[in-house]
Structures are given as C-alpha cells and as structure tokens.
Motif scaffolding. Sequence first.
Motif, PDB file in Angstrom:
ATOM      1  N   GLN A   1       0.850  -1.180   0.000  1.00  0.00           N
ATOM      2  CA  GLN A   1       0.000   0.000   0.000  1.00  0.00           C
ATOM      3  C   GLN A   1       0.894   1.240   0.000  1.00  0.00           C
ATOM      4  OE1 GLN A   1      -2.786  -0.483   3.210  1.00  0.00           O
ATOM      5  NE2 GLN A   1      -3.887  -2.030   2.073  1.00  0.00           N
ATOM      6  N   ASN A   2       1.400   1.550  -1.182  1.00  0.00           N
ATOM      7  CA  ASN A   2       2.336   2.656  -1.329  1.00  0.00           C
ATOM      8  C   ASN A   2       1.656   3.998  -1.161  1.00  0.00           C
ATOM      9  OD1 ASN A   2       4.428   0.927  -1.942  1.00  0.00           O
ATOM     10  ND2 ASN A   2       3.840   0.845  -4.099  1.00  0.00           N
TER      11      ASN A   2
ATOM     12  N   ASP B   1      -5.397   3.457   1.588  1.00  0.00           N
ATOM     13  CA  ASP B   1      -6.220   3.211   0.407  1.00  0.00           C
ATOM     14  C   ASP B   1      -6.446   4.473  -0.412  1.00  0.00           C
ATOM     15  OD1 ASP B   1      -6.632   0.409   0.571  1.00  0.00           O
ATOM     16  OD2 ASP B   1      -8.075   0.718   2.186  1.00  0.00           O
TER      17      ASP B   1
ATOM     18  N   ARG C   1      -3.272   5.051  -2.362  1.00  0.00           N
ATOM     19  CA  ARG C   1      -3.111   4.024  -3.384  1.00  0.00           C
ATOM     20  C   ARG C   1      -4.068   4.265  -4.550  1.00  0.00           C
ATOM     21  NH1 ARG C   1      -5.996  -0.159  -4.291  1.00  0.00           N
ATOM     22  NH2 ARG C   1      -7.037  -0.098  -2.267  1.00  0.00           N
TER      23      ARG C   1
END
Length: 194
Positions: free
Chosen positions: A22-23, A76, A79
């Motif tokens: 999750q970058n 999220d 991302r």
Amino acid sequence: MRQISIFLFLILVGCKNETKNQNKIGTDNQSEMTTETEDGIDKSVSEMWNDFIESNPECKNDGIPESDFFHNNEADANRLAKLTLTGEKRASSGLYSLYEQYNADLPAVGAKQIVTDFNGKAIAIIENVKVDTIPFNKISKEYAEMDMGTDIEPLEKWKKAHWEFFENFLNESGGKPTEEMLIVAVEFKKIWPL
C-alpha cells in the motif's frame, strides 16, 4: 461545505484492493506540511486547476471542481489516487440510497473532480464519461476492473471490498446490504496531468 465533503467522500468511495503493498503517493508527501488556503483546501488544488485552465482555455469560465479522495483511510486513499494518476483506476462506485438519503443529484457526465491524496494534495483531474445505476449483483467484471485498477480477480475483489464497506455504512443507519442494492457506477477519464 464540510457536509458536502463528507457526503462526497461517502459516495465517491473507491475500493479496497487486497494487495499488501500500500504505497503512498511519492516519497516526500508524509514529511510535507499541508499548505492550506483560508478555506482549508490545499493550495495544490487551485494550482493544479490553474495549470489545467492555462492548457485548456476553453474551460476558463468553469468553476473549480470539488476536490476529494477515494476511500476512508490514508493507505487506500493514496493508493487509489496513484492508480487514478496512472490511469489504472477509471471508475468509482457509490451507494444509490445515499443519494436518496441526502436528496442529492447523481453525478453528471462531463462533471470534473480534482482527486487528492488523503492529506488533500491534488493528484489528478478526472471527468465523468458515464454514469449508471446498477444492482450490486449485476456489476460486470469489466467495470470492476476499472474501479479496482487491477485485472487480477477484479470482480471478486470489488464485491468483497464494496460489500464490506456498504455493510458497515448501512449498519450505522440501521440498514442491511442486499445483492439487489443499487450502485451508482461512475466511469471517468483522467484529463490532467496529460
């Protein structure tokens, strides 16, 4: 304005991918202090809109669109903003009953939005190209792929993520999700940066 932002947040929720990676958007966003304007909106939003208008003078009379992020948590949201920037995410899903509950208009084809990361930093400008109302159990694999930003089991991931999210929201208001609940399916294209 705050109520509109909360409402848009809920209806423009993206989807939760099952990936473990999750970058964040960029590597320096976490250490940056948010640069806000007087109304609490990050300056990058107006800067991005001004850049877009400079390259698209035919839109100079358009008002600055709403800015918001997808989903309800930082990992999220960031991302999904990245997937929007790369063009992998090209759809978003909302719960039709929310529009009824808040007596709000459905998204319109041609409407623009500035997608931000969780901290409000502008990432991309999108424009709605198709808006439809579809029962949960009739969402297609192709649509799920656009919303999830992946071609690896997109429909299964879409159903799991959206069922859980809508179930949590509906439980708070005393409702329950059903296979027939209506989803506002919005397809969009990234229009900035090119």
